[in-house]
Design an enzyme around this catalytic site. Structure first.
Site, PDB file in Angstrom:
ATOM      1  N   GLY A 228       0.805  -1.214   0.000  1.00 31.83           N
ATOM      2  CA  GLY A 228       0.000   0.000   0.000  1.00 31.83           C
ATOM      3  C   GLY A 228       0.834   1.257   0.000  1.00 31.83           C
ATOM      4  O   GLY A 228       1.828   1.379  -0.689  1.00 31.83           O
ATOM      5  N   ASP A 229       0.417   2.175   0.786  1.00 28.20           N
ATOM      6  CA  ASP A 229       1.014   3.486   0.859  1.00 28.20           C
ATOM      7  C   ASP A 229       1.836   3.656   2.117  1.00 28.20           C
ATOM      8  O   ASP A 229       2.149   4.773   2.499  1.00 28.20           O
ATOM      9  CB  ASP A 229      -0.130   4.504   1.005  1.00 28.20           C
TER      10      ASP A 229
END
Ligand SMILES: *[C@@H]1O[C@H](CO)[C@@H](O)[C@H](O)[C@H]1NC(C)=O
Ligand SMILES: *[C@@H]1O[C@H](CO)[C@@H](O)[C@H](O)[C@H]1NC(C)=O
Ligand SMILES: *[C@@H]1O[C@H](CO)[C@@H](O)[C@H](O)[C@H]1NC(C)=O
Ligand SMILES: *[C@@H]1O[C@H](CO)[C@@H](O)[C@H](O)[C@H]1NC(C)=O
Ligand SMILES: *[C@@H]1O[C@H](CO)[C@@H](O)[C@H](O)[C@H]1NC(C)=O
Ligand SMILES: *[C@@H]1O[C@H](CO)[C@@H](O)[C@H](O)[C@H]1NC(C)=O
Ligand SMILES: *[C@@H]1O[C@H](CO)[C@@H](O)[C@H](O)[C@H]1NC(C)=O
Ligand SMILES: *[C@@H]1O[C@H](CO)[C@@H](O)[C@H](O)[C@H]1NC(C)=O
Ligand SMILES: *[C@@H]1O[C@H](CO)[C@@H](O)[C@H](O)[C@H]1NC(C)=O
Ligand SMILES: *[C@@H]1O[C@H](CO)[C@@H](O)[C@H](O)[C@H]1NC(C)=O
Ligand SMILES: *[C@@H]1O[C@H](CO)[C@@H](O)[C@H](O)[C@H]1NC(C)=O
Ligand SMILES: *[C@@H]1O[C@H](CO)[C@@H](O)[C@H](O)[C@H]1NC(C)=O
Length: 414
Positions: A228-229
């Protein structure tokens, strides 16, 4: 006579029939509350809340079953001298309507959380197996890359917590940010594993590892953050933060900010050290990000015009492997999605930031992009020992409003 707690409980079960129910339940024996998962996969949160209520002080709470279903929000604050022992998985439910309507307020950025947790002298042990599973895929598919959907809950909020330890806990498929730490002091979080990885085309966006607010003396040691981030990020009024011996797979690296989102509000970040960090394919090593000085729209997705400062930030002894964009980045251009300009307007003051020494490689030709606002140029920006970082080209360092760069020369701008 020696009575083993488990035998004692078993006897209690037989004699008193405490576990004839299908719902989650708990027992309390001599300051130890043990929570049993439901047998019909129904919500275990009420039993967990009861256990925390009965074992709020000078107690131990044991969650040792393999799987607990969490279908409703939990607020377990005000604990004192409590050990929480998690050996199984807490699996958050899929009723998005429920979660969006019932999250507990973070009290900042109009965000909410699924579990608000806090106390004094608390030890939360996961033995490297105890797991938070946010069932995040649902959220990644629902938001499909759109930022900050209202009511999308932060997995765990640690609030009003002092002198506490979180160790050996795993967090997978977080709903949104994995953790937020607010109004807390002297908290150590070590041996933490976080991995939010989307299995569909929708990205696991905004699944930050942890964000800190209004907190002092917080240490993150031996974190592994993947997918993800993810990032570790310091926000409003975070001071004396230490990040050590950690590995980041993808994501953006260690973030300071974004900050300066609330017009006229004065926020600070001071004394942050990140050291002995391995960045594997992250975008940067450490970066600093503020909103512009011009307010556009409202938080959480809009904002700007905030005041304050970030100073004395050090990113040292990093190892970089295939970092994608650049080693060091500062931007004061953050604004409402789609808005542009205003990069020279922020009054938020960044100063005294050191990157290095670092070894390893960046895949681009860029060492740094340092963009400070004309309205608040940045002094004390320093690179130490960048010689051992290789890049794919001319080692460019682009600058805007960097006052007296130390240990480097801007290749464009100044
Ligand atoms: C989901 O939650 C909503 C709101 O709390 C509730 O009305 C609804 O019955 C729930 N749905 C299911 C399938 O449990
Ligand atoms: C959580 O519980 C504490 C203590 O009971 C209470 O003061 C607080 O308002 C609750 N927070 C939320 C968001 O419900
Ligand atoms: C906070 O978010 C809710 C939606 O969850 C929205 O209705 C409300 O207007 C927002 N408040 C602010 C101050 O932005
Ligand atoms: C924070 O915790 C302390 C002691 O644990 C308690 O006295 C205080 O009321 C709590 N504050 C809030 C805002 O919950
Ligand atoms: C670091 O944390 C991992 C769990 O993510 C654990 O397996 C490992 O033993 C920890 N390392 C040390 C030195 O404690
Ligand atoms: C993260 O999870 C994904 C999917 O489960 C897995 O493929 C990947 O190896 C994990 N990453 C790390 C660093 O554990
Ligand atoms: C973490 O990375 C995501 C992805 O860009 C970003 O939206 C988020 O703001 C970052 N965390 C912080 C708080 O900087
Ligand atoms: C943050 O800290 C600064 C400096 O200590 C203080 O002036 C400010 O009021 C704090 N901000 C908030 C929102 O508490
Ligand atoms: C900067 O912060 C570090 C801890 O992160 C601290 O050791 C150091 O003394 C601070 N330097 C100044 C000038 O305050
Ligand atoms: C930052 O660190 C310095 C040196 O240790 C200390 O004097 C100063 O009070 C710290 N700042 C904050 C906000 O704690
Ligand atoms: C770094 O990138 C190169 C070229 O793309 C690749 O050959 C190498 O395996 C990567 N290294 C790691 C550790 O991923
Ligand atoms: C470095 O290379 C980039 C493109 O590869 C180019 O745009 C830039 O002008 C170059 N910088 C210098 C100082 O040569």
């Amino acid at each position: 006579m020696v009575v083993f707690p488990s035998l004692f409980i078993a006897a209690a079960v037989v004699l008193l029939g405490v576990r004839v129910v299908h719902a989650g339940s708990f027992t309390k024996v001599a300051g130890v509350c043990t929570v049993y998962a439901s047998v019909d996969a129904s919500d275990d949160a009420p039993a967990i809340l009861d256990a925390f209520g009965q074992c709020q002080e000078d107690s131990t709470i044991i969650l040792a079953d393999p799987l607990y279903h969490i279908e409703s929000v939990m607020n377990t604050t005000g604990l004192r001298n409590v050990v929480v022992d998690l050996r199984g998985t807490l699996l958050w439910g899929t009723n998005i309507t429920y979660w969006r309507a019932n999250g507990l307020e973070l009290g900042y950025l109009n965000m909410t959380t699924a579990w608000m947790f806090g106390g004094e002298n608390v030890v939360f042990r996961g033995h490297n197996i105890g797991t938070f599973d946010g069932n995040g895929q649902l959220w990644y598919d629902l938001t499909n890359g759109v930022s900050n959907l209202p009511g999308r809950p932060i997995g765990l909020m640690i609030t009003n917590t002092t002198n506490s330890l979180f160790t050996g806990v795993r967090f997978v498929q977080s709903q949104f940010w994995t953790m937020a730490i607010k109004n807390s002091e002297d908290v150590l979080l070590e041996n933490i594993y976080i991995n939010s990885t989307s299995s569909s085309r929708a990205p696991a966006r905004n699944t930050d590892g942890v964000d800190t607010f209004f907190s002092n003396r917080i240490t993150f040691r031996n974190w592994t953050v993947a997918g993800g981030d993810d990032n570790i990020s310091m926000k409003a009024n975070s001071t004396n933060i230490l990040i050590q011996d950690s590995v980041f797979h993808g994501g953006l690296g260690v973030a300071i900010g974004s900050i300066g989102q609330y017009p006229g509000q004065y926020e600070t970040i001071e004394n942050v050290t990140a050291e002995r960090v391995l960045c594997l394919g992250t975008r940067y090593s450490g970066y600093i990000k503020t909103w512009t000085g011009v307010q556009q729209n409202f938080p959480p997705n809009g904002g700007g015009g905030g005041l304050g400062f970030a100073k004395n930030i050090t990113f040292r002894d990093f190892t970089l492997v295939n970092v994608t964009d650049e080693v060091a980045r500062i931007t004061q251009c953050t604004s409402f999605s789609g808005a542009t300009g205003g990069c020279d307007t922020s009054l938020f003051q960044i100063s005294d930031v050191t990157w290095g020494p670092m070894v390893g490689n960046v895949k681009s030709n860029t060492l740094a992009q340092l963009q400070c606002s004309a309205a608040a140029p940045c002094p004390g920006i320093e690179f130490v020992g960048f010689e051992e970082i290789s890049t794919a080209g001319n080692r460019s360092i682009s600058c805007s409003h960097i006052q007296g760069p130390l240990g480097f020369a801007c290749t464009s701008g100044s």
